[in-house]
Design a protein around this motif. Structure first.
Motif, PDB file in Angstrom:
ATOM      1  N   LYS A   1       1.157   0.494  -4.348  1.00  7.08           N
ATOM      2  CA  LYS A   1       2.428   1.048  -4.827  1.00  7.08           C
ATOM      3  C   LYS A   1       2.730   0.628  -6.261  1.00  7.08           C
ATOM      4  O   LYS A   1       3.460   1.318  -6.975  1.00  7.08           O
ATOM      5  N   ASP A   2       2.204  -0.508  -6.673  1.00  7.69           N
ATOM      6  CA  ASP A   2       2.467  -0.998  -8.031  1.00  7.69           C
ATOM      7  C   ASP A   2       1.895  -0.082  -9.101  1.00  7.69           C
ATOM      8  O   ASP A   2       2.294  -0.159 -10.265  1.00  7.69           O
TER       9      ASP A   2
ATOM     10  N   ALA B   1      -6.998   8.191   0.108  1.00 11.43           N
ATOM     11  CA  ALA B   1      -7.438   7.720  -1.206  1.00 11.43           C
ATOM     12  C   ALA B   1      -8.841   8.211  -1.528  1.00 11.43           C
ATOM     13  O   ALA B   1      -9.646   8.479  -0.632  1.00 11.43           O
TER      14      ALA B   1
ATOM     15  N   PRO C   1       1.152   3.813 -10.209  1.00  9.27           N
ATOM     16  CA  PRO C   1       1.352   5.250  -9.965  1.00  9.27           C
ATOM     17  C   PRO C   1       0.043   6.007 -10.112  1.00  9.27           C
ATOM     18  O   PRO C   1      -1.018   5.416 -10.329  1.00  9.27           O
ATOM     19  N   GLU C   2       0.150   7.311  -9.977  1.00 11.47           N
ATOM     20  CA  GLU C   2      -1.045   8.137 -10.127  1.00 11.47           C
ATOM     21  C   GLU C   2      -1.683   7.912 -11.493  1.00 11.47           C
ATOM     22  O   GLU C   2      -1.008   7.614 -12.478  1.00 11.47           O
TER      23      GLU C   2
ATOM     24  N   PHE D   1       0.827  -1.205   0.000  1.00 10.83           N
ATOM     25  CA  PHE D   1       0.000   0.000   0.000  1.00 10.83           C
ATOM     26  C   PHE D   1       0.866   1.262   0.000  1.00 10.83           C
ATOM     27  O   PHE D   1       1.944   1.292   0.592  1.00 10.83           O
ATOM     28  N   LYS D   2       0.357   2.290  -0.644  1.00 10.80           N
ATOM     29  CA  LYS D   2       1.022   3.586  -0.602  1.00 10.80           C
ATOM     30  C   LYS D   2       0.940   4.151   0.812  1.00 10.80           C
ATOM     31  O   LYS D   2      -0.014   3.886   1.544  1.00 10.80           O
ATOM     32  N   GLU D   3       1.939   4.933   1.178  1.00 17.22           N
ATOM     33  CA  GLU D   3       2.012   5.467   2.533  1.00 17.22           C
ATOM     34  C   GLU D   3       1.437   6.882   2.602  1.00 17.22           C
ATOM     35  O   GLU D   3       1.553   7.663   1.655  1.00 17.22           O
TER      36      GLU D   3
ATOM     37  N   HIS E   1      -5.564   2.255  -7.216  1.00 18.61           N
ATOM     38  CA  HIS E   1      -4.789   3.484  -7.015  1.00 18.61           C
ATOM     39  C   HIS E   1      -4.175   3.574  -5.619  1.00 18.61           C
ATOM     40  O   HIS E   1      -3.341   4.438  -5.370  1.00 18.61           O
ATOM     41  N   ILE E   2      -4.558   2.676  -4.702  1.00 17.80           N
ATOM     42  CA  ILE E   2      -3.980   2.709  -3.357  1.00 17.80           C
ATOM     43  C   ILE E   2      -2.732   1.825  -3.252  1.00 17.80           C
ATOM     44  O   ILE E   2      -2.099   1.785  -2.199  1.00 17.80           O
TER      45      ILE E   2
ATOM     46  N   MET F   1      -1.470   8.160   2.463  1.00 18.10           N
ATOM     47  CA  MET F   1      -2.344   8.487   1.335  1.00 18.10           C
ATOM     48  C   MET F   1      -3.795   8.543   1.793  1.00 18.10           C
ATOM     49  O   MET F   1      -4.272   7.636   2.480  1.00 18.10           O
TER      50      MET F   1
END
Length: 200
Positions: free
Chosen positions: A113-114, A78, A116-117, A72-74, A110-111, A76
Motif C-alpha cells: 500500500k505504501d 500482482a 502506488p501504481e 498489502f494492497k487488497e 508494487h504489492i 490485487m
C-alpha cells in the motif's frame, strides 16, 4: 545428453543466480522440465509425486505468493516477481536491515500500500536496473545495431531508384470537311493543324 543440460560452473546462466556460490560444484547437471536424475540403485522415483529445481524461467516453476495484512494492497492480482525478491520485501515490511542478495525490492514493492501504481519514472528506474543486470556492454551493442539499421534504411530509401509511371500524351486529332458532294466516300481527312481557321 538428451533431455539434460550440462554446465561448467563458469558457464552456468546468470538467470540461475547459482555459479558464484562457493558450495556449487564444478559441473552442474540440469534436467529439462519433466525429467529427473537418479543413481542406478535409487528406487525413490516410484514414490515421486512432484519435483522442483528446473529452469526458473519455465512457467511450471513459478510459485504462488499470497500476501495478507495491513501493508498489502487488497484484491490485487500482482504481476509476477521472483522468489528471491521476497527477502528484501520482508526486510522492508519488518523494518530490518537488508543484506545484499540477488533479490530486488523494486520488483516486488508494487504489492504494498505504501507504493502506488508505477509511474513513468518508476519504469525508467526499473529499466536502468535491468540494464545493470544485463551489462552495459550487451545493451551498448544492441543500441549500436539498432542505430546502424536505422541509418542503413534511411540511406537505402534515399538513393533507391523509384519507378515513376508517366501517362503518355495523346495529341488531339482534328478533321476537316473536303467536299459536300453527295456520294463522296472519303470526305474527311486528319489534320495536324491546331489553328481553327485552317480547319474551316
Amino acid at each position: 545428453i538428451p533431455n539434460y543440460e550440462v554446465y561448467k560452473k563458469s558457464d552456468i546462466p546468470n538467470e540461475y543466480h547459482y555459479r558464484s556460490n562457493v558450495r556449487i560444484g564444478d559441473i552442474l547437471f540440469v534436467g529439462k522440465n519433466g525429467y529427473d536424475i537418479y543413481l542406478p540403485d535409487d528406487n525413490s522415483s516410484t514414490e515421486l509425486h512432484g519435483d522442483h529445481g528446473y529452469d526458473n524461467r519455465a512457467k511450471s516453476m513459478h510459485p504462488i505468493f499470497y500476501g495478507f495484512g495491513p501493508v498489502f494492497k487488497e484484491n490485487m492480482l500482482a504481476k509476477p516477481f521472483r522468489s528471491v525478491d521476497i527477502y528484501p520485501l520482508m526486510s522492508y515490511i519488518l523494518k530490518i536491515k537488508e543484506r545484499q542478495t540477488n533479490g530486488s525490492f523494486d520488483d516486488a514493492k508494487h504489492i504494498l500500500k505504501d507504493f502506488p501504481e508505477e509511474t513513468f519514472s518508476d519504469k525508467i528506474n526499473l529499466f536502468v536496473s535491468k540494464i545493470k543486470d544485463w551489462g552495459f556492454l550487451t545493451v551498448g551493442c544492441i543500441i549500436i545495431v539498432i542505430l546502424i539499421s536505422i541509418v542503413y534504411t534511411a540511406v537505402a530509401c534515399r538513393y533507391s531508384q523509384r519507378s515513376i509511371y508517366v501517362q503518355p500524351h495523346y495529341a488531339p486529332v482534328r478533321y476537316r470537311l473536303l467536299s459536300h458532294t453527295e456520294g463522296s466516300t472519303n470526305n474527311l481527312v486528319a489534320s495536324d493543324s491546331e489553328n481553327e481557321e485552317e480547319l474551316q
